[in-house]
Write a protein that holds these residues in place. Structure first.
Motif, PDB file in Angstrom:
ATOM      1  N   GLN A 389       0.446  -1.337  -0.099  1.00  0.00           N
ATOM      2  CA  GLN A 389      -0.424  -0.136   0.130  1.00  0.00           C
ATOM      3  C   GLN A 389       1.044   1.321  -0.101  1.00  0.00           C
ATOM      4  O   GLN A 389       1.110   2.352   0.978  1.00  0.00           O
ATOM      5  CB  GLN A 389      -0.838  -0.238   0.904  1.00  0.00           C
ATOM      6  CG  GLN A 389      -2.126  -0.684   1.534  1.00  0.00           C
ATOM      7  CD  GLN A 389      -2.821  -0.651  -0.278  1.00  0.00           C
ATOM      8  OE1 GLN A 389      -3.413   0.271  -0.021  1.00  0.00           O
ATOM      9  NE2 GLN A 389      -3.116  -1.107  -1.479  1.00  0.00           N
ATOM     10  N   LYS A 390       1.429   1.795  -1.219  1.00  0.00           N
ATOM     11  CA  LYS A 390       2.455   2.722  -1.525  1.00  0.00           C
ATOM     12  C   LYS A 390       2.216   4.167  -0.729  1.00  0.00           C
ATOM     13  O   LYS A 390       2.214   5.215  -0.266  1.00  0.00           O
ATOM     14  CB  LYS A 390       3.369   2.715  -2.996  1.00  0.00           C
ATOM     15  CG  LYS A 390       3.891   1.045  -2.953  1.00  0.00           C
ATOM     16  CD  LYS A 390       5.012   0.953  -2.312  1.00  0.00           C
ATOM     17  CE  LYS A 390       6.201   0.290  -2.304  1.00  0.00           C
ATOM     18  NZ  LYS A 390       6.514  -0.355  -1.634  1.00  0.00           N
ATOM     19  N   ILE A 391       0.318   4.295  -1.655  1.00  0.00           N
ATOM     20  CA  ILE A 391      -0.273   5.279  -1.151  1.00  0.00           C
ATOM     21  C   ILE A 391      -1.126   5.857   0.103  1.00  0.00           C
ATOM     22  O   ILE A 391      -0.612   6.369  -0.020  1.00  0.00           O
ATOM     23  CB  ILE A 391      -1.685   5.506  -2.314  1.00  0.00           C
ATOM     24  CG1 ILE A 391      -1.807   6.615  -2.086  1.00  0.00           C
ATOM     25  CG2 ILE A 391      -2.696   4.213  -1.866  1.00  0.00           C
ATOM     26  CD1 ILE A 391      -3.564   6.810  -3.297  1.00  0.00           C
ATOM     27  N   ALA A 392      -0.889   4.663   1.049  1.00  0.00           N
ATOM     28  CA  ALA A 392      -0.871   4.875   2.172  1.00  0.00           C
ATOM     29  C   ALA A 392       0.373   4.628   3.200  1.00  0.00           C
ATOM     30  O   ALA A 392       0.528   4.145   4.505  1.00  0.00           O
ATOM     31  CB  ALA A 392      -2.028   3.495   2.910  1.00  0.00           C
ATOM     32  N   ASN A 393       1.851   4.829   2.701  1.00  0.00           N
ATOM     33  CA  ASN A 393       2.780   4.603   3.026  1.00  0.00           C
ATOM     34  C   ASN A 393       2.757   3.393   3.989  1.00  0.00           C
ATOM     35  O   ASN A 393       3.754   3.611   5.028  1.00  0.00           O
ATOM     36  CB  ASN A 393       3.115   5.603   3.599  1.00  0.00           C
ATOM     37  CG  ASN A 393       4.330   6.273   4.396  1.00  0.00           C
ATOM     38  OD1 ASN A 393       5.416   5.743   3.769  1.00  0.00           O
ATOM     39  ND2 ASN A 393       4.508   7.406   5.878  1.00  0.00           N
ATOM     40  N   GLY A 394       2.780   2.400   3.182  1.00  0.00           N
ATOM     41  CA  GLY A 394       2.710   0.697   4.440  1.00  0.00           C
ATOM     42  C   GLY A 394       4.034   0.453   4.151  1.00  0.00           C
ATOM     43  O   GLY A 394       5.010   0.837   3.453  1.00  0.00           O
ATOM     44  N   MET A 395       4.057  -0.182   5.148  1.00  0.00           N
ATOM     45  CA  MET A 395       5.184  -0.303   6.171  1.00  0.00           C
ATOM     46  C   MET A 395       5.828  -1.588   5.379  1.00  0.00           C
ATOM     47  O   MET A 395       6.183  -2.829   4.786  1.00  0.00           O
ATOM     48  CB  MET A 395       5.149  -1.133   7.484  1.00  0.00           C
ATOM     49  CG  MET A 395       4.757   0.336   8.052  1.00  0.00           C
ATOM     50  SD  MET A 395       4.785  -0.618  10.333  1.00  0.00           S
ATOM     51  CE  MET A 395       3.485  -1.738   9.597  1.00  0.00           C
TER      52      MET A 395
END
Length: 584
Positions: A389-395
């Motif tokens: 989830q790059k758009i949500a700054n995924g870890m």
């Protein structure tokens, strides 16, 4: 409070920025808007007391946005925003809410077909001009036609997350005014009714009921129509007045005498189907039931009406909670003394879905933990997004391990159990977004679908069922994927999903975010028949979101859930049996 007014301004500005293809800023403005909307204190009072510095203490509000808010509070407008509006078509913010229309498509429609409003768009669809435009086609045109229809349906009603706090504000303002005008009046019986009291996910107009003696009714009506929130008085009478508040919503106030208050409260709460069935019972028992009371058909004498409880009791029924009054078997259950003992706010011991700055949350891990402990929770799960989830700054995995270390340190400082968890993306093939060696180290794995919605029912069902068969997944988050008024649920066979969840001991989430309320009440009602367990979780992205628990709780009650059905009512010792990976 002017919080919603300022939040709407920021949301609108974000839409216009996105249309003009200004990068990153729309997301920042929407985050600030969401936090202001849910902020517990009047933002205008914060500014009066602490100036711009106080505004920057609100999560997501930096110096630039604080400057804009200050300018708006002082002048009623923001020059920069006015300039942006002047460069965008007037219907931009409405068009942005049509599913399938991003900023680039909207600009193409404006440039090539001069589409500036929803009316323009509907005309282009009906005349099939859209399908002839490069990048659209017949299928796109059909999808947009459905999206317009859904938008118009959803926007004819008010979302619960907006209607409930608005009704509470109006009632509070009315009580404040009445304390000044008529200090001896009883204010305990002023309440919202209708579908809002039944906590439906969307409502029409807001209806308020008040009890007052005849000598006090005129003063109460004068106070109501004179509230500063009122933009237009539609009608004013002795027992009923209608206004439109400045935010554009209609509100009715009805006043009844004490002897009719309970009957009126039952009648105006509804639903229509529930009331019809209740009136039929009254007729069979020799009574006549109306909003004025329960009367003997023979003598015409009133036999009940002061309280709802006595109305139901006189008809041989146990009291039925407002959330159940939908004629889905509740009256038969009440006659047999077989109503569920509905889960209540006091039963909840924790929250199993929340985000921090490690992904797309607005607050630090410590801030979220402090607020949850202040709410006297026994445990919480920190569920930041997984890596895809790059758009949500995924870890990434290393970031997650760093979070684990911080959770370990925090666990030494706080009474609560802090569970290391993650909202892990369910990938297109049904696999999970982290390898097994990472998943097995998590206390709770919350699985979710955030992308790839436009697939067949068979494909989406297979994707979710495969995930539910993964031994590491514990909770299925926001199972239908819908966003109220913006995105329909994806196509999925819930019968097969519930079967797979029951077979594998998985928990269904009831997501409390007002934009989701997912599962909804009807699916909860269905899922309970499969023997499933649920969790009511806020999906918080800021401390202000933690108070949204009541919206999901309302859907759980509408779905007939009892305390035992909801795993986050369990003490931690029992919760460990649900999520067997939990450590002491």
């Amino acid at each position: 409070m002017r919080n919603r007014e300022i939040a709407e301004l920021l949301y609108e500005t974000a839409d216009i920025m996105e249309f003009q293809q200004i990068e990153w800023k729309p997301r920042a403005y929407r985050r600030a808007a969401q936090n202001i909307e849910n902020f517990g204190e009047d933002i205008e009072k914060v500014y009066e007391r602490e100036g711009k510095k106080g505004l920057t203490e609100i999560p997501g509000v930096g110096e630039s946005i604080a400057d804009h808010i200050a300018e708006y509070l002082e002048t009623g407008k923001v020059e920069k925003f006015e300039e942006l509006k002047g460069k965008a078509p007037s219907g931009t913010t409405e068009l942005m809410e049509i599913r399938g229309l991003g900023a680039k498509k909207m600009k193409k429609l404006a440039d090539e077909l001069e589409i500036k409003t929803i009316s323009d768009l509907k005309d282009a669809v009906s005349t099939h001009r859209l399908r002839r435009l490069e990048g659209f086609g017949e299928k796109s045109e059909e999808n947009i036609a459905r999206a317009i229809e859904n938008y118009e349906k959803s926007h004819s009603r008010i979302p619960l997350g907006k209607a409930l706090p608005l009704a509470e504000e109006i009632i509070s303002a009315l009580k404040t005014e009445l304390r000044i005008r008529t200090p001896d009046i009883d204010l305990s019986k002023i309440i919202y009714t209708g579908s809002l009291r039944r906590l439906k996910e969307t409502i029409g107009d807001i209806d308020i009921l008040a009890e007052a003696k005849e000598r006090d009714a005129g003063g109460m009506m004068n106070a109501f129509v004179s509230l500063p929130e009122v933009g237009q008085v539609v009608s004013k009478g002795k027992t009923r007045s209608s206004v439109i508040i400045k935010e554009g919503f209609g509100i009715d106030l009805r006043i009844v005498p004490p002897e009719s208050y309970g009957a009126a409260l039952q009648y105006f709460t509804g639903s229509k189907e529930h009331n019809i069935e209740l009136r039929n019972i009254a007729l069979r028992e020799g009574y006549k039931l109306s909003e004025y009371g329960l009367y003997s058909k023979d003598s015409g004498q009133q036999v009940a009406g002061r309280s709802e409880e006595e109305i139901y009791r006189k008809l041989g029924l146990k009291y039925i909670a407002p959330e159940l009054r939908e004629n889905r078997g509740e009256i038969k259950a009440a006659a047999k003394n077989a109503l569920p003992e509905l889960v209540d706010a006091e039963d909840l011991r924790g929250d199993l879905h929340m985000h921090t700055k490690y992904s797309e949350g607005a607050e630090s891990l410590e801030t979220m933990i402090k607020k949850a402990e202040a709410m006297e929770y026994e445990y919480i799960a920190i569920t930041d997004h997984s890596r895809s989830q790059k758009i949500a700054n995924g870890m990434e995995i290393e970031t997650m391990k760093a979070q684990w270390k911080e959770i370990e340190e925090m666990s030494k400082r706080f009474r609560m159990k802090i569970l290391r968890s993650s909202e892990v993306e369910i990938l297109k093939d049904g696999s999970l977004d982290y390898p097994d060696e990472i998943l097995k180290e998590l206390d709770v794995v919350v699985g979710a679908v955030h992308s790839g919605f436009a697939v067949s029912e068979r494909e989406m069902t297979g994707r979710i069922v495969t995930a539910l068969e993964n031994r590491h997944l514990d909770i299925l988050a926001h199972p239908s994927g819908r966003l109220l008024g913006k995105r329909e649920a994806y196509a999925v066979n819930f019968g097969k999903v519930f079967e797979a969840a029951a077979a594998n001991g998985k928990v269904m989430e009831i997501n409390c975010q007002p934009s989701r309320l997912d599962l909804n009440d009807e699916l909860i009602f269905r899922a309970k028949d499969y023997g499933l367990k649920f969790c009511i979780s806020t999906d918080s992205h800021a401390v202000s979101d933690l108070t949204s628990m009541r919206y999901g709780l309302g859907q759980a009650r509408r779905g007939w859930l009892e305390k035992e059905d909801v795993v986050n009512t369990y003490p931690y010792s029992k919760l460990k049996g649900v999520f067997k990976k939990l450590r002491d």
